[in-house]
Scaffold this active site. Structure first.
Site, short mmCIF file in Angstrom:
data_model
loop_
_atom_site.label_atom_id
_atom_site.label_comp_id
_atom_site.label_asym_id
_atom_site.label_seq_id
_atom_site.Cartn_x
_atom_site.Cartn_y
_atom_site.Cartn_z
N PRO A 1 16.38 41.09 51.27
CA PRO A 1 16.07 41.86 52.49
C PRO A 1 15.42 43.20 52.11
O PRO A 1 15.82 43.82 51.13
CB PRO A 1 17.45 42.10 53.12
CG PRO A 1 18.38 41.14 52.44
CD PRO A 1 17.82 40.91 51.08
N CYS A 2 14.42 43.61 52.87
CA CYS A 2 13.73 44.88 52.58
C CYS A 2 13.88 45.82 53.76
O CYS A 2 13.35 45.55 54.83
CB CYS A 2 12.24 44.63 52.35
SG CYS A 2 11.96 43.64 50.90
N GLN A 3 14.58 46.91 53.54
CA GLN A 3 14.77 47.89 54.61
C GLN A 3 13.54 48.78 54.77
O GLN A 3 13.29 49.32 55.82
CB GLN A 3 15.98 48.77 54.27
CG GLN A 3 17.28 48.36 54.94
CD GLN A 3 17.57 46.88 54.92
OE1 GLN A 3 17.80 46.30 53.88
NE2 GLN A 3 17.54 46.24 56.07
N GLY A 4 12.78 48.92 53.69
CA GLY A 4 11.71 49.92 53.67
C GLY A 4 10.57 49.68 54.64
O GLY A 4 9.81 50.58 54.94
#
Length: 370
Positions: free
Chosen positions: A85-88
């Protein structure tokens, strides 16, 4: 093919196990899996009892520990797969202004953890699944950074967006995949050719029409199949030898919600109702009813909330059950989901469709055999 001849895999960010399910069906031996959420890991463990499931933040898991799991079985880690998962992404502007690279942004630490595992375990092949936007984000800078990082570890890779419906899944779900290898295979060759087109997509009717009807707020955790129903080839693929399905339970809806749903026809949403019935839902597909003879749109993780998208059953006045959602994601009927509806919605909605994973896995095995 005994365990010795099978290719051995590690699943990172395993979730409920959709990716593992597909890769196992393709013929891989899933040796170990890492999942952070303990409730979701219960579903993984139940359906993959043969896999060593590590329930922890991946930052706490040493690559040496994983390496030892493989070594004690006298096998090597041949393939790593998973979707970090990528929050950025949601903070687009900030990073571009601060000139932070994608991997330096602490919100994307999970991606770095994936790279750390690949660096230590040196699998022959790796697969990363992610949101389609990752490929053109920041004018392709993120994609280029991912390429150069893996290339520096000796991998050649290719990436593209795959639509699940093109591979026999009854859902127009687009996801980006990166597939890399360090064994000299031209990386584009590791992507499978589509098996379906718009002319022969598997539809929602093909997928769920055989399941027993349930009213809103009813259904049981174990439901027996309706007898003497003629099954589509997709339903035959999903059917369990146990003669029953799990998780075919409908959520309760308020009377006013049921009234709204009863007025919405297939393919319509709240926008199609007279003015006085419309609420302020921001979601474009709010209260959307599915169309029986088309694939579903991408499933959301909130299966019991009609206001978040097109998750209303094509003909019954209720949102789809977890089992119907699982069918639309291509989980077989004997795959049991454990947890409350919120957790199960996340488990199903976030999964890689097993049938898509299986087709990717089988194709990779074919290429490796060559």
């Amino acid at each position: 093919m005994g365990k010795k001849n099978k290719l051995n895999a590690l699943d990172l960010f395993a979730g409920a196990g959709g990716f593992s399910q597909g890769m196992r069906s393709a013929g891989f031996n899933i040796v170990a899996a890492i999942e952070f959420n303990a409730q979701i890991a219960e579903t993984y463990k139940f359906n993959h009892p043969e896999t060593i499931t590590i329930i922890d933040d991946i930052r706490n898991v040493s690559a040496e520990h994983i390496d030892n799991i493989f070594k004690t079985q006298n096998i090597s880690c041949d393939i790593i797969f998973g979707g970090p998962p990528c929050q950025g992404f949601s903070m687009a502007g900030n990073r571009i202004r601060s000139n932070l690279s994608f991997l330096e942004d602490e919100r994307n630490y999970l991606f770095k953890e994936y790279i750390r595992m690949v660096k230590k375990l040196k699998p022959k092949v790796f697969i990363i699944e992610n949101v389609p936007g990752i490929l053109n984000y920041n004018n392709g800078a993120v994609k280029n950074e991912i390429y150069s990082t893996f290339e520096s570890l000796g991998y050649s890779l290719h990436s593209k967006v795959l639509c699940a419906a093109d591979y026999g899944v009854p859902q127009l779900r687009n996801r980006a995949f990166f597939i890399g290898n360090r064994i000299g295979i031209y990386p584009e060759k590791l992507f499978p050719t589509p098996t379906n087109t718009e002319d022969n997509y598997v539809t929602i009717r093909h997928a769920i029409s055989d399941l027993p009807p349930v009213d809103a707020g009813s259904g049981t955790e174990e439901t027996y199949y309706t007898k003497d129903v003629e099954l589509t080839s997709y339903q035959q693929l999903m059917h369990s030898k146990l003669g029953k399905v799990y998780n075919h339970v409908s959520s309760h809806h308020k009377p006013e919600t049921l009234q709204l749903l009863s007025m919405i026809k297939q393919g319509q949403t709240m926008k199609d109702l007279p003015e006085k019935y419309r609420t302020k839902s921001v979601h474009s597909g709010a209260y959307g009813r599915m169309i029986y003879d088309k694939p579903a749109y991408t499933l959301t993780t909130r299966l019991n909330t009609p206001s978040v998208g097109r998750i209303t059953h094509p003909v019954q006045n209720r949102t789809i059950t977890p089992r119907e959602a699982a069918r639309i994601q291509s989980f077989p009927d004997d795959y049991k989901f454990i947890g409350d509806i919120t957790s199960i919605g996340m488990q199903i909605g976030n999964a890689v469709p097993p049938l898509l994973a299986e087709k990717i896995g089988k194709h990779i095995l074919e290429q490796l055999d060559k």
